[in-house]
Design an enzyme around this catalytic site. Structure first.
Site, PDB file in Angstrom:
ATOM      1  CG  ASP A 126       9.149  50.551  -5.534  1.00 29.53           C
ATOM      2  OD1 ASP A 126      10.246  51.041  -5.900  1.00 29.53           O
ATOM      3  OD2 ASP A 126       8.296  51.196  -4.897  1.00 29.53           O
ATOM      4  CB  VAL A 147      14.593  55.116  -2.599  1.00 29.82           C
ATOM      5  CG1 VAL A 147      13.502  56.164  -2.445  1.00 29.82           C
ATOM      6  CG2 VAL A 147      15.962  55.759  -2.418  1.00 29.82           C
ATOM      7  CG  ASP A 181      38.950  48.291  -9.048  1.00 30.90           C
ATOM      8  OD1 ASP A 181      40.062  48.513  -8.530  1.00 30.90           O
ATOM      9  OD2 ASP A 181      38.522  47.147  -9.262  1.00 30.90           O
ATOM     10  CG  HIS A 200      31.764  51.783  -5.560  1.00 30.74           C
ATOM     11  ND1 HIS A 200      31.834  52.542  -4.405  1.00 30.74           N
ATOM     12  CD2 HIS A 200      30.519  51.991  -6.050  1.00 30.74           C
ATOM     13  CE1 HIS A 200      30.688  53.168  -4.210  1.00 30.74           C
ATOM     14  NE2 HIS A 200      29.869  52.844  -5.196  1.00 30.74           N
ATOM     15  CB  THR A 201      35.094  46.040  -8.533  1.00 30.80           C
ATOM     16  OG1 THR A 201      36.181  45.553  -9.324  1.00 30.80           O
ATOM     17  CG2 THR A 201      33.839  45.288  -8.945  1.00 30.80           C
ATOM     18  CG  HIS A 204      21.195  54.657  -6.599  1.00 31.71           C
ATOM     19  ND1 HIS A 204      21.580  55.855  -7.173  1.00 31.71           N
ATOM     20  CD2 HIS A 204      22.313  54.154  -6.001  1.00 31.71           C
ATOM     21  CE1 HIS A 204      22.872  56.063  -6.924  1.00 31.71           C
ATOM     22  NE2 HIS A 204      23.331  55.038  -6.229  1.00 31.71           N
ATOM     23  CG  ASP A 205      14.132  50.491  -7.612  1.00 30.58           C
ATOM     24  OD1 ASP A 205      13.338  51.433  -7.416  1.00 30.58           O
ATOM     25  OD2 ASP A 205      13.773  49.326  -7.825  1.00 30.58           O
ATOM     26  CG  ASP A 242      38.885  42.553 -10.542  1.00 29.61           C
ATOM     27  OD1 ASP A 242      38.645  43.590  -9.886  1.00 29.61           O
ATOM     28  OD2 ASP A 242      39.665  42.540 -11.511  1.00 29.61           O
ATOM     29  N   GLY A 248      12.135  50.368  -1.252  1.00 30.38           N
ATOM     30  CA  GLY A 248      12.212  48.973  -1.670  1.00 30.38           C
ATOM     31  C   GLY A 248      12.420  48.805  -3.165  1.00 30.38           C
TER      32      GLY A 248
END
Length: 324
Positions: free
Chosen positions: A72, A68, A240, A186-187, A64-65, A248, A70
């Site tokens: 930083d 948005v 998952d 999202h595993t 998420h960082d 995995d 880059g």
């Protein structure tokens, strides 16, 4: 004969530098703070032992960082309308882990290590703690001074079509394989019922239960029990199923079987352009196979170099939650 050999070695070194990114490199702190990786690793491990949920939290936080402004660490800044307050970031776990690591690093190497680098290292360590493969993290990022909730709108969302997802990733210099690979993160972790419950009720007239027809019917019943139509929207459900604490490729098996929790995830299987990469991670016969854990590290290095601030840009924050 020596000159071509030297030229060849020079070209290899140049190629390696380009892969690492402009301004970042593996071992950036080797002289100024050689213990940085061990301090971050021990801190993440300590918090993980008491709360394993920080692993997917830190991985998502880094993602998420970077998407948005880059990579930083602008997601870490406190304030009434900063990125941290935006919907997708409010429920992220792990902010305290970064603060803890920063406190220790300021004691060991004052004013040297950026919060952005701490977050990049912590994301890698989180994958390793959940039994994923490690990778070398280029460092040398500096921290940004701007953080606005309004800038979070371009984050990939759970209802995005594949075309929208592709564009959002392409805008950051990431290709379709990077898209499928990174979403494979999202595993590990969970999602709130509010992010996908709409798929379970009155979604379609083509299914007997009214659910999204791309979902396995038995899976729909299981999710409806966990997320009743008028139940707790904040309840968390594994992304998952059956392997939410292990990094995995089982996540891709679930997509193949119609057991993707988020609509945007399941679409990676139903769209032909991304399905091929899912199949390659699954080792489908006739296609060139891909090792998910190996490719994940490579795509993470690419992502972690999005819009980095280096040199004289940005700053090295003393406290990660506040600009200097």
């Amino acid at each position: 004969m020596e000159t071509p050999t030297l030229l060849f070695l020079f070209l290899i070194a140049m190629a390696a530098a380009l892969v690492q990114g402009q301004g970042t490199r593996v071992g950036f702190y080797s002289r100024t703070c050689p213990q940085v990786e061990s301090i971050v690793q021990k801190t993440v491990n300590s918090h993980f032992q008491s709360n394993p949920a920080i692993a997917p939290g830190l991985l998502r936080m880094h993602f998420h960082d970077c998407f948005v402004q880059g990579c930083d660490a602008s997601i870490l800044i406190d304030g009434s309308s900063t990125e941290k307050t935006a919907g997708p970031n409010r429920l992220l776990r792990g902010y305290d882990v970064i603060d803890d690591a920063k406190t220790q690093l300021e004691a060991a190497c004052p004013g040297v290590v950026s919060c952005a680098d701490i977050l990049a290292l912590a994301a890698r360590d989180s994958v390793v703690l959940t039994k994923g493969l490690t990778w070398k993290v280029p460092t040398g990022r500096r921290d940004g001074r701007v953080s606005l909730a309004s800038n979070v709108n371009n984050l990939p969302g759970p209802r995005d079509s594949v075309e929208v997802q592709k564009k959002k990733f392409a805008d950051k210099g990431l290709n379709d394989q990077d898209l499928v690979t990174l979403v494979g993160g999202h595993t590990i972790g969970t999602a709130a019922c509010q992010a996908f419950r709409y798929r379970l009720y009155n979604f379609s007239t083509t299914t007997a239960n009214g659910a999204d027809p791309s979902m396995d019917a038995t899976f729909v019943t299981q999710l409806q029990a966990l997320c009743p139509a008028n139940g707790d929207a904040s309840r968390r459900v594994a992304l998952d199923t059956g392997s939410s604490n292990t990094f995995d490729a089982s996540y891709f098996t679930n997509l193949k079987n119609g057991r993707g929790v988020l609509e945007s995830d399941q679409r990676l299987w139903t769209d032909a352009s991304t399905k091929t990469f899912v199949q390659r991670f699954l080792g489908v016969r006739g296609l060139l196979g891909l090792n998910f854990n190996l490719e994940f590290g490579r795509s993470m290095v690419k992502m972690s170099n999005i819009g980095v601030k280096t040199g004289t840009l940005g700053e090295i924050r003393k406290v990660c939650s506040a600009i200097n």
